[in-house]
Design a protein around this motif. Sequence first.
Motif, PDB file in Angstrom:
ATOM      1  N   LYS A 206       0.735  -1.137   0.133  1.00 23.39           N
ATOM      2  CA  LYS A 206       0.080   0.054  -0.048  1.00 23.39           C
ATOM      3  C   LYS A 206       0.981   1.279  -0.121  1.00 23.39           C
ATOM      4  CE  LYS A 206      -3.843   0.014   2.538  1.00 23.39           C
ATOM      5  NZ  LYS A 206      -4.767   0.420   1.513  1.00 23.39           N
ATOM      6  N   ARG A 207       1.922   1.257   0.756  1.00 26.08           N
ATOM      7  CA  ARG A 207       3.025   2.416   0.724  1.00 26.08           C
ATOM      8  C   ARG A 207       3.511   2.599  -0.621  1.00 26.08           C
ATOM      9  NH1 ARG A 207       6.902   0.587   4.133  1.00 26.08           N
ATOM     10  NH2 ARG A 207       5.547   0.365   5.798  1.00 26.08           N
TER      11      ARG A 207
ATOM     12  N   GLY B   4       0.929   4.229  -2.792  1.00 22.14           N
ATOM     13  CA  GLY B   4       0.358   5.319  -2.373  1.00 22.14           C
ATOM     14  C   GLY B   4      -1.267   5.376  -1.822  1.00 22.14           C
ATOM     15  N   GLU B   5      -1.353   4.180  -1.283  1.00 15.68           N
ATOM     16  CA  GLU B   5      -2.575   4.274  -0.529  1.00 15.68           C
ATOM     17  C   GLU B   5      -2.467   4.516   0.978  1.00 15.68           C
ATOM     18  OE1 GLU B   5      -4.700   0.442  -1.392  1.00 15.68           O
ATOM     19  OE2 GLU B   5      -4.208   0.795  -3.532  1.00 15.68           O
ATOM     20  N   ARG B   6      -3.417   5.197   1.413  1.00 10.37           N
ATOM     21  CA  ARG B   6      -3.403   5.493   2.902  1.00 10.37           C
ATOM     22  C   ARG B   6      -4.389   4.883   3.795  1.00 10.37           C
ATOM     23  NH1 ARG B   6      -3.296  12.114   2.245  1.00 10.37           N
ATOM     24  NH2 ARG B   6      -0.979  12.382   1.836  1.00 10.37           N
TER      25      ARG B   6
ATOM     26  N   HIS C 234       3.562   0.234  -9.358  1.00 11.82           N
ATOM     27  CA  HIS C 234       3.615   1.576  -9.649  1.00 11.82           C
ATOM     28  C   HIS C 234       2.337   1.983  -8.996  1.00 11.82           C
ATOM     29  CE1 HIS C 234       7.000   1.198 -12.013  1.00 11.82           C
ATOM     30  NE2 HIS C 234       6.559   0.357 -12.551  1.00 11.82           N
ATOM     31  N   PRO C 235       2.317   3.456  -8.247  1.00 13.50           N
ATOM     32  CA  PRO C 235       1.184   3.840  -7.980  1.00 13.50           C
ATOM     33  C   PRO C 235      -0.081   4.054  -8.878  1.00 13.50           C
ATOM     34  CG  PRO C 235       3.098   5.264  -7.242  1.00 13.50           C
ATOM     35  CD  PRO C 235       3.641   4.177  -8.269  1.00 13.50           C
TER      36      PRO C 235
ATOM     37  N   ARG D 234      -4.609   8.755  -9.171  1.00 14.52           N
ATOM     38  CA  ARG D 234      -5.690   8.935  -8.002  1.00 14.52           C
ATOM     39  C   ARG D 234      -6.874   9.756  -8.810  1.00 14.52           C
ATOM     40  NH1 ARG D 234      -5.096   9.207  -2.610  1.00 14.52           N
ATOM     41  NH2 ARG D 234      -3.097   8.350  -2.210  1.00 14.52           N
TER      42      ARG D 234
END
Length: 71
Positions: free
Chosen positions: A9-10, A13-15, A57-58, A61
Amino acid sequence: MPDMVRRLKRVLGERRPVLAVPVPGAAGRAMAGGALLPTRPGPRGTVTFEQWLATRHPAPRIRRGKGPAPA
């Protein structure tokens, strides 16, 4: 497992938080003891989790209801 998911998740880019959910009873004890790991000869992968993680890769969004976020 939760640590691996947090690392993924890091990278992506997920929080959102990751919660560890224990599996109760005999099934949980067996899994904790390695019951899902292979014990006999057979094909195995060669890519480590770290190597696989480096290829992630992210995702872009998306703002809810407003389309993609500006670059």
